[in-house]
Design an enzyme around this catalytic site. Structure first.
Site, short mmCIF file in Angstrom:
data_model
loop_
_atom_site.label_atom_id
_atom_site.label_comp_id
_atom_site.label_asym_id
_atom_site.label_seq_id
_atom_site.Cartn_x
_atom_site.Cartn_y
_atom_site.Cartn_z
N ASP A 189 3.37 -21.28 49.71
CA ASP A 189 4.65 -21.31 50.42
C ASP A 189 4.46 -21.49 51.93
O ASP A 189 5.25 -20.99 52.73
CB ASP A 189 5.46 -20.03 50.16
CG ASP A 189 5.51 -19.69 48.68
OD1 ASP A 189 5.88 -20.58 47.91
OD2 ASP A 189 5.15 -18.57 48.31
N LYS B 47 4.00 -26.71 52.47
CA LYS B 47 3.24 -27.91 52.09
C LYS B 47 4.15 -29.09 51.81
O LYS B 47 3.83 -30.22 52.13
CB LYS B 47 2.41 -27.65 50.83
CG LYS B 47 1.21 -26.78 51.05
CD LYS B 47 0.33 -26.73 49.81
CE LYS B 47 0.91 -25.94 48.67
NZ LYS B 47 1.10 -24.51 48.90
N LYS C 211 6.94 -30.22 53.01
CA LYS C 211 7.34 -31.05 54.16
C LYS C 211 6.16 -31.87 54.68
O LYS C 211 6.29 -33.06 54.96
CB LYS C 211 7.90 -30.17 55.28
CG LYS C 211 8.07 -30.99 56.54
CD LYS C 211 8.43 -30.23 57.75
CE LYS C 211 8.02 -31.07 58.96
NZ LYS C 211 8.55 -30.60 60.21
N GLY D 247 6.43 -24.90 43.73
CA GLY D 247 7.76 -25.35 44.13
C GLY D 247 7.66 -25.92 45.52
O GLY D 247 7.29 -25.23 46.45
N HIS D 248 7.93 -27.20 45.65
CA HIS D 248 7.86 -27.83 46.96
C HIS D 248 9.26 -28.28 47.37
O HIS D 248 9.92 -29.01 46.64
CB HIS D 248 6.92 -29.05 46.93
CG HIS D 248 5.48 -28.66 46.80
ND1 HIS D 248 4.48 -29.56 46.56
CD2 HIS D 248 4.88 -27.45 46.88
CE1 HIS D 248 3.32 -28.91 46.50
NE2 HIS D 248 3.54 -27.63 46.68
P1 IMP Z 1 0.94 -17.98 37.99
O1 IMP Z 1 0.42 -19.14 38.75
O2 IMP Z 1 2.34 -18.18 37.48
O3 IMP Z 1 -0.02 -17.52 36.92
O4 IMP Z 1 1.06 -16.74 39.01
C1 IMP Z 1 -0.10 -16.12 39.57
C2 IMP Z 1 0.15 -15.73 41.02
O5 IMP Z 1 0.26 -16.91 41.81
C3 IMP Z 1 1.43 -14.95 41.27
O6 IMP Z 1 1.20 -14.03 42.34
C4 IMP Z 1 2.43 -16.00 41.72
O7 IMP Z 1 3.45 -15.46 42.52
C5 IMP Z 1 1.50 -16.89 42.52
N1 IMP Z 1 1.96 -18.28 42.61
C6 IMP Z 1 1.90 -19.24 41.68
N2 IMP Z 1 2.39 -20.40 42.13
C7 IMP Z 1 2.77 -20.18 43.41
C8 IMP Z 1 3.32 -21.01 44.42
O8 IMP Z 1 3.54 -22.21 44.25
N3 IMP Z 1 3.57 -20.41 45.61
C9 IMP Z 1 3.28 -19.10 45.83
N4 IMP Z 1 2.75 -18.30 44.92
C10 IMP Z 1 2.50 -18.83 43.71
#
Ligand code: IMP
Length: 429
Positions: free
Chosen positions: A13, A16, A18, A40-41
């Site tokens: 978060d 990236k 932008k 999520g971008h």
């Molecule tokens: P998972 O990727 O769903 O298995 O989640 C594992 C950890 O990565 C958790 O703490 C999520 O909040 C974090 N996480 C996964 N994808 C993102 C992202 O795109 N941005 C920020 N945190 C993420």
């Protein structure tokens, strides 16, 4: 080849979306190489806000976009995303999008397992519950379904049976019904014709791009502190998020990844559980969260906020293979009378200049802060150094000194054009 790889340098978060959108304007191909729809971008372009999850950001500008073999793909979610963009006037055709044939599929049973485990765990990871971890487990366990399996529907039932032999044992342990193999065959058979036109070869696409002298942008998801090896294990995602993964996750030489740009937020945030040494639980943290609109793009969860941690970024610059930094959200710090930067940790009477590997120790370190004067002027929308207050420039310079790397790009608002380029990552090294 003048390629660029973009990765997150904190816990994700960092903004990236932008930067990747801005750079993809200058690339001819954009490639995702890990993660899935846990990412999520958010991209603001042409007066519209786009939220992308699986699709490479290049699709916004109609660039050839590859979902590489290192990505885990929820096919229903991918089709939904394509349909959403279609409704917003952006048509995603097979001329634009290629889905690697050897990318692993995320299935409903992965999402269910992710959620069941999180709900039952005494110590939660705080996953996005998108089934990402279980899908990667099946990949490494050599029982996963891959995109190419949608091209041979006659062979699908046997592959699903093999997969379910494993999953149903787990499901019985959780006290839930066996997964319905026939229903899974049916639903995959339904969507296969919609995905088939996109299925192709990531490595061949990239080899052709190399021969044609095209500039490629490798788009990372999540961030180095969430890396399965180099992150704050076990509070991490299930893929490698470091720059080296761009090679394995797309099928190119490690030398092809080009300049590595690490995206760094001017403060620190984290979603989900796990250690966070500079976390601010009081009013200052709330203020950062409100001003920075710190809510997750995927899950809507409130992000935890804290001061900039130079120990962590110095470390991720090294482990991630980062050549230069893109610093984002500087404007969120406008108006803070003083700003703190963490420069070291204290642990059991010792001073550390790195984050120890042990999760218990990570939870116990206390930050050593340096305080800087803030600035009252607005930096929002600044497009040149001359438009920045002196104290903001001092802050940026201090970040460079402490992390041992240069700021190549500075982003001062969500808008694509509010960016100060110090050096061009596609050209300068
Ligand atoms: P998972 O990727 O769903 O298995 O989640 C594992 C950890 O990565 C958790 O703490 C999520 O909040 C974090 N996480 C996964 N994808 C993102 C992202 O795109 N941005 C920020 N945190 C993420």
């Amino acid at each position: 080849m003048a390629n660029v790889t973009v990765i997150g340098a904190q816990w994700g978060d960092e903004g990236k979306g932008k930067i990747i959108d801005w750079l993809s304007n200058r690339a001819q191909m954009v490639v995702r190489f890990q993660g899935g729809n846990n990412a999520g971008h958010t991209i603001v372009a042409n007066g519209k806000t786009y939220k992308l999850s699986l699709l490479p950001s290049g699709v916004i500008q109609g660039k050839r976009s590859i979902i590489g073999n290192g990505v885990v793909v929820d096919p229903w979610s991918l089709l939904d995303e394509i349909a959403r963009l279609d409704a917003a006037g952006l048509k995603i055709t097979p001329e634009i999008l290629v889905l690697a044939e050897n990318a692993v599929l995320v299935l409903p049973l992965h999402r269910e397992l992710d959620a069941m485990r999180e709900d039952a765990a005494p110590q939660k990871i705080g996953t996005t519950k998108r089934g990402i971890g279980p899908a990667y487990e099946d990949k490494v366990g050599r029982r996963a379904l891959r995109a190419i399996d949608l091209m041979d529907l006659a062979a699908l039932p046997a592959k699903i049976e093999r997969l379910l032999a494993h999953h149903n044992i787990l499901r019985r342990g959780f006290g839930v019904a066996d997964a319905d193999g026939a229903a899974l065959v049916k639903s995959l058979t339904e969507i296969a014709p919609k995905l088939a036109p996109f299925i192709g070869s990531s490595w061949r696409e990239l080899h052709a791009a190399k021969l044609a002298g095209k500039r490629v942008l490798f788009e990372g998801a999540q961030a180095v502190l969430l890396d399965i090896d180099h992150g704050t294990y076990p509070f991490v995602t299930s893929s490698n998020t470091v720059a080296g993964q761009a090679a394995a996750g797309a099928g190119v030489s490690p030398r092809a990844i080009g300049t590595v740009l690490g995206i760094v937020k001017s403060y620190t945030t984290r979603v989900g559980e796990g250690p966070f040494p500079t976390e601010l639980k009081g009013a200052t943290g709330e203020k950062l969260g409100e001003r920075g609109k710190e809510f997750g793009t995927v899950t809507g969860r409130k992000r935890r906020c804290g001061w900039f941690d130079s120990v962590l970024v110095r470390q991720t610059v090294i482990t991630g293979g980062i050549d230069g930094i893109a610093l984002t959200k500087l404007d969120v710090l406008d108006g803070f009378p003083t700003i703190r930067i963490c420069t070291a940790y204290q642990l059991d009477g010792k001073t550390l200049d790195y984050l120890p590997a042990d999760a218990g120790a990570q939870a116990r370190v206390t930050p050593v802060y340096e305080e800087m004067e803030g600035w009252s002027e607005s930096t929002q929308g600044a497009r040149s150094w001359a438009q920045l207050p002196a104290n903001a420039i001092k802050y940026v310079r201090r970040i460079e000194e402490l992390t041992g790397t240069q700021v190549s790009l500075l982003s001062t608002s969500p808008d694509r054009d509010d960016t100060i380029m110090v050096s061009d990552p596609f050209v300068d090294r």
